[in-house]
Scaffold this motif. Structure first.
Motif, PDB file in Angstrom:
ATOM      1  N   GLY A 121       0.789  -1.228   0.000  1.00  0.00           N
ATOM      2  CA  GLY A 121       0.000   0.000   0.000  1.00  0.00           C
ATOM      3  C   GLY A 121       0.815   1.270   0.000  1.00  0.00           C
ATOM      4  N   GLU A 122       2.024   1.219   0.539  1.00  0.00           N
ATOM      5  CA  GLU A 122       2.823   2.442   0.587  1.00  0.00           C
ATOM      6  C   GLU A 122       3.164   2.956  -0.809  1.00  0.00           C
ATOM      7  OE1 GLU A 122       5.386   0.244   2.977  1.00  0.00           O
ATOM      8  OE2 GLU A 122       7.039   0.165   1.561  1.00  0.00           O
ATOM      9  N   GLU A 123       2.992   2.119  -1.827  1.00  0.00           N
ATOM     10  CA  GLU A 123       3.272   2.572  -3.203  1.00  0.00           C
ATOM     11  C   GLU A 123       2.005   2.999  -3.945  1.00  0.00           C
ATOM     12  OE1 GLU A 123       5.391  -0.397  -5.351  1.00  0.00           O
ATOM     13  OE2 GLU A 123       7.076  -0.431  -3.944  1.00  0.00           O
ATOM     14  N   TRP A 124       0.861   2.906  -3.293  1.00  0.00           N
ATOM     15  CA  TRP A 124      -0.388   3.157  -4.004  1.00  0.00           C
ATOM     16  C   TRP A 124      -0.828   4.609  -3.914  1.00  0.00           C
ATOM     17  CZ3 TRP A 124      -3.726  -1.578  -2.063  1.00  0.00           C
ATOM     18  CH2 TRP A 124      -3.091  -2.765  -2.470  1.00  0.00           C
ATOM     19  N   ASN A 125      -1.754   4.939  -4.782  1.00  0.00           N
ATOM     20  CA  ASN A 125      -2.316   6.282  -4.800  1.00  0.00           C
ATOM     21  C   ASN A 125      -3.663   6.258  -4.066  1.00  0.00           C
ATOM     22  OD1 ASN A 125      -3.395   8.718  -5.312  1.00  0.00           O
ATOM     23  ND2 ASN A 125      -3.003   8.696  -7.514  1.00  0.00           N
ATOM     24  N   TRP A 126      -3.627   6.655  -2.816  1.00  0.00           N
ATOM     25  CA  TRP A 126      -4.806   6.536  -1.966  1.00  0.00           C
ATOM     26  C   TRP A 126      -5.766   7.714  -2.118  1.00  0.00           C
ATOM     27  CZ3 TRP A 126      -5.838   2.127   0.703  1.00  0.00           C
ATOM     28  CH2 TRP A 126      -4.781   1.216   0.867  1.00  0.00           C
ATOM     29  N   GLY A 127      -5.343   8.743  -2.851  1.00  0.00           N
ATOM     30  CA  GLY A 127      -6.169   9.946  -2.884  1.00  0.00           C
ATOM     31  C   GLY A 127      -6.906  10.182  -4.192  1.00  0.00           C
ATOM     32  N   ALA A 128      -6.690   9.332  -5.181  1.00  0.00           N
ATOM     33  CA  ALA A 128      -7.278   9.584  -6.497  1.00  0.00           C
ATOM     34  C   ALA A 128      -8.796   9.493  -6.453  1.00  0.00           C
ATOM     35  CB  ALA A 128      -6.745   8.571  -7.502  1.00  0.00           C
ATOM     36  N   VAL A 129      -9.462  10.427  -7.136  1.00  0.00           N
ATOM     37  CA  VAL A 129     -10.922  10.406  -7.300  1.00  0.00           C
ATOM     38  C   VAL A 129     -11.227  10.562  -8.771  1.00  0.00           C
ATOM     39  CG1 VAL A 129     -13.086  11.601  -6.825  1.00  0.00           C
ATOM     40  CG2 VAL A 129     -11.369  11.360  -5.009  1.00  0.00           C
ATOM     41  N   PRO A 130     -11.926   9.609  -9.421  1.00  0.00           N
ATOM     42  CA  PRO A 130     -12.327   8.319  -8.851  1.00  0.00           C
ATOM     43  C   PRO A 130     -11.106   7.428  -8.667  1.00  0.00           C
ATOM     44  CG  PRO A 130     -12.836   8.353 -11.183  1.00  0.00           C
ATOM     45  CD  PRO A 130     -12.274   9.706 -10.848  1.00  0.00           C
TER      46      PRO A 130
END
Lengths: 500, 500, 500
Positions: free
Chosen positions: C283-292
């Motif tokens: 998860g530390e490499e993921w983009n947690w804020g993207a919408v959608p």
């Protein structure tokens, strides 16, 4: 190729730009060619081959890059060394193998000759204090430093350990099970008393041999380790080798090595609290190494260290809460029931405490505190104010006080539950269902211990740190209530079988 | 804007500069326009719409970027494929959908026609071994590969599963509860035996229909899955789809899918150990993908993979410990009591083991090992030395040996506790308080199992990996002792009620 | 200096390059000099000193940088505000202290005068809905919004809370233990009913005083908090102050504040599932804020939010699954047994449900559902299809359906176990071994509750999310089976002691 969001971009820029500004001073601090002592150079030459992971870990550490004199040149609030000065020649080389393992050789009964040098295996607070004397002095006052004696020298706690498991001396019923001097489990956290028994020969994997000191109850990194040089404590309990990184000590998993459910569920409660959620969700973006540490900028939610140890400052660098290595010094009440929650003890060494009935406990079985050994109300207020200072960095005073008052109400209520559990045990003792001679070796007695040691404590920790499940279904009110019903069943059975 | 510390700056520079140096070789390996097979191109064309998450995950994987021939061009120690050669045309396209799901079509009973291609759902070790034959061969020798048969074909373990829960065959008392072929819980970790029962029609969410093989006991990714093609194992247990990333397999949460308290508390012990603390606190800065893996440089503390599987090298790239996918091959003793801890079995398939009393157990109820099926002392020493090689990458030999000796002492002591628990159960059986015909279906029997399966095992794991709470208050000596007292109460009750 | 692998390099490039492309639009959204309202400027001026951590946290938030009108200018699918318009002057300043704490002052009984402004402490959904009306409306339909009333207004659940622990009203046996209005533990998650009792004076740490509203049962951030303004819910339960970050809400630890073993083991099951392993490992490499949020690109494995709340899109930005803040709206069955698993209730407020026997439960003691209050089969299918839409983003339909069918089989089997446990309790009641007047205050009754509330629920959660240990040895079939044997022992004891 993946597309990243605005946040990711800002985060990246945020990391690089300000660091560039700080570049010039860093160049002065972290030497490009860090000067090693000639002794350390020799250590590294061999150990790069025989223990390569250890050496590589140290190479990535601050110790391997910064000389004490460079460290002393930092602004006061940012300094990581608390000595006024560090003697030459140590001051002008980085902190390498020999600087720690060769220091104070004569004070170490575990010193031995190794490849032409006199070194010791166990580096102790007495060695660390050359650069970090304030931290060592503060630590020496803490319950941590006295964690070995606090259980080993307390006859009641010692009896519990002997009875329940992993005895360090022969248990009467099973003398053949006498633990070797290295197998006491409680001491993994509390620390062992490490002793030197001459030298021994060890065969290496390549078939060659090495002569080394024979160390009893080693390896151990418990917080209250009694070292061969007589000092108390293991700095490596929280600053693990060979990086000794402040980042690790500040992260909550360090405390989670020991402060665990069911008896001291600090970690379990923390990770389920809002503070823990924020820290464990977002911590990878935080600055864990800044000294002093600025809430809201360097980190967004407190960890164990924040509330109990770290120096905290505002963005101007003004220190608002002072650093301490006496980890209880911001605590006014002891949530850990023995058997009742009570004011914190006056001193870190607690084995001398005696309650009104002469037992080595901070409260009587009826709940009366051994006040002579515990903080006064005035002393409690000073400490309660100290930790409130941390709360109000982010919360308003009413919020903080209401939170603490709710904890204090819960302490009263859980102490009342301990009274009920104790009354049930006394019924069982009276009916002959258990023998009070050893209060830990029968089922009813173990259930009684669980009532206060596990469940009442758990509820209080949950209230203190805001992780509600440990006050509810997880070792909380549910388990406490069921435990009381089980004790009551044992009381009824004992009374039914008691001689008329 | 937040200000970052010196460490953050060094970390950022550390990440970029050396990578830039490595750029040219990388350019050769990771093709800018990776060549896909025409079949895979067609798969992707549709599945980018119907299962977009799956395709995007694969696109970010190493498989989607590197052709086998490029992979074979790497230096030996850095190679991730163990085949000497990979046949054309597969060698010159990246590893895409069709390369795995279309391979060896005739060997797969689950092959079916889908949009003009003959594909199979379940990719197996027989497919993976085209590029990774050494890993598949090693794995085939492990207890992992035989995990299904080791419980399903052992009559005693099978009886326990049938009795306690989620039976795969009708339980006498509740025939209507016969589990469907898909609901056996133990097999989620151990693997199911997946079988093909012709074809079935599935309605899609848009109302259309698709014909697919009817697979019994699927989905499943247990380590010992018996695949329709007869092969054993699911590589996806540890290398989850569709990235198959080595980084995930090396992180401890992969093992934590199954190796959990109360019966095999590897994860719980690890995360509370010093190794676990360091890895979970600092791991976000480590290089989890390097092959070989360099302790101290790529990582600072071991994970499960480090000690039990990975190839480890020094900074010069010299491999010091060889990679293995036979995960028990660095273990000399089996901590998991059945019912006593014992030397590791000689082979991964254990269902044929019989103890001196003819039971399918590696030890008798009195603790005598079924030596014929277990490692000899010489074989044990070879394995013990192998794992010690890992320890001494960072610790000196005396430290490592003292640690292991303490574990060995604890094994003796916990085995003695299993003897006591067994004696209590035998008293209960003798008094008629339980019926030994099925040793798992009565309360006393379940408590007996908990003594060795949960508590004794937990203490040994805690000692083996240095997470002391699981030897203490968390399923450790405390719980073991209380469990003995509960068994003793049941023994006394049974004897009081026994016919004179 | 450490050398990094190819992956690290690609990751670094992947982070920077696409972000640079996005730079121009970002510049328009995140203003370099964000416009603050004059009121907020005054708040910040003081609070930067008195609560520096709070202000710094807000400064790092999206709220502190983006004005509502800029937010409204985003493309529809990327918008984080759901209002059609936001009234001036609020639309053209960033969302600061006063915009939330000064809004709708007259509607807030906790409004008070503070430094010349009329502000309130407790910001509520009625305030948040100025910009986020769709989310507030959806939320208001959820069980979350009604979590306070669902336990407080249900006489049976209220009796359980009163009996077992932390009673909010005097327990008969211990009237002196009446909890203060602030100490109800269940309400930490469910939310308290916060009430204003005039004003109070609080002493600050510097000795000065402040007049603030006296708030009963505060602090609290439970999901169903009844606010002084009459609104239901605390957005801060999942979007903690003062960043309110979507990243936190999407990470699984947010849900793990409450959805915990033994009664609702969502977190424990998730973290041991394959989804959890991948998310917590990578998860530390993921983009947690993207919408959608784009599966496979922004993240590789679902978290709680993915399946139960988030808007999910393909890489072209086409939304495939719509966002919802009614967190049960993708659920067709309620795994949480009361006492049996049953179709989800029709409405978020469940306190009015009555079963065929008039009890406030969704099923009878025999297992008959209170169908009038629960989803019809047709309504269930719609919801089951909705969550299946999420599954098939990464899995084929057969895989997803087989997975869900296995869950449905397990629901049947565990419900049958609840029938057995209930039959045993009824034997005990009949024999006089417990009194059904209060079904929660005796040992047999607590064990009965554990059978369905802890063990049957745990098994179902484990099946629903693929974390098998919670169906096996961790509060699963093992514990369920043992619990039945314990209940049976109590039944036998009761019958032996019953008057003939």
């Amino acid at each position: 190729m993946r597309i990243f969001s605005a946040q990711a971009w800002w985060a990246a820029v945020g990391r690089l730009v300000p660091a560039a500004v700080a570049w010039s001073t860093m160049g002065l601090l972290w030497a490009a060619e860090p000067p090693l002592s000639s002794e350390t150079e020799e250590c590294v030459f061999c150990h790069e081959m025989v223990t390569p992971g250890l050496v590589a870990d140290w190479r990535a550490s601050r110790h391997s890059r910064v000389t004490p004199s460079a460290a002393l040149g930092q602004a006061a609030a940012e300094r990581r060394v608390s000595a006024e000065e560090v003697p030459a020649p140590m001051s002008d080389v980085v902190v390498g193998c020999y600087e720690c393992h060769g220091q104070n050789a004569d004070a170490h009964p575990d010193s031995f000759d190794h490849e032409g040098y006199r070194i010791h295996v166990i580096v102790t607070p007495k060695d660390c204090q050359t650069c970090h004397p304030v931290e060592v002095e503060q630590y020496s006052r803490s319950k941590h430093a006295h964690a070995w004696g606090n259980i080993r020298l307390n006859p009641l706690y010692h009896q519990m350990m002997r009875t329940v498991g992993n005895p360090e001396e022969p248990v009467e019923a099973a003398p053949h099970l006498a633990a070797t001097p290295d197998t006491e489990v409680c001491y993994d956290c509390h620390g062992t008393k490490v002793e030197v028994q001459g030298m021994r020969t060890r065969e290496l994997l390549d078939g060659s041999e090495i002569e080394v000191p024979k160390l009893l109850r080693w390896p151990n990194h418990g917080v209250g380790r009694v070292n061969p040089d007589g000092s108390l404590g293991a700095c490596t309990a929280c600053h693990p080798r060979h990086s000794f990184a402040i980042e690790i000590a500040r992260k909550p998993r360090t405390c989670a090595q020991c402060h665990l459910a069911p008896d001291t569920p600090a970690w379990e409660v923390y990770r389920e609290s809002k503070h823990g959620n924020i820290a464990l969700s977002m911590g990878e973006e935080w600055n864990w190494g800044a000294v002093p540490w600025v809430p809201g900028r360097d980190f967004k939610a407190p960890t164990c260290a924040t509330c109990h140890a770290s120096a905290l400052a505002d963005t101007d660098g003004t220190v608002l809460v002072e650093r301490t290595h006496d980890f209880g010094s911001r605590l006014w009440v002891r949530l850990f029931g023995l058997p009742y929650a009570h004011p914190q003890p006056k001193t870190g060494a607690t084995d001398g405490i005696r309650n009104a009935e002469g037992q080595p406990l901070p409260t009587t079985f009826a709940g009366e505190p051994a006040s002579e050994y515990l903080l006064t109300a005035e002393e409690q207020k000073i400490r309660r104010d100290e930790i409130t200072k941390v709360c109000v960095l982010c919360h308003n005073t009413d919020y903080a006080q209401s939170f603490l008052e709710r904890l204090e109400a819960e302490i009263e209520r859980t102490n009342e539950m301990t009274r009920r559990a104790t009354a049930l045990l006394q019924r069982i003792w009276k009916a002959g269902g258990a023998d009070p001679a050893n209060p830990f070796d029968e089922l009813a007695e173990m259930k009684w211990v669980e009532n206060w040691l596990f469940y009442a404590t758990s509820i209080r920790y949950a209230r203190a740190m805001g992780g509600p499940d440990h006050a509810g279904f997880k070792n909380g009110w549910w388990a406490l209530h069921r435990n009381l019903l089980e004790l009551e069943k044992l009381a009824r059975e004992s009374e039914a079988q008691a001689p008329k």
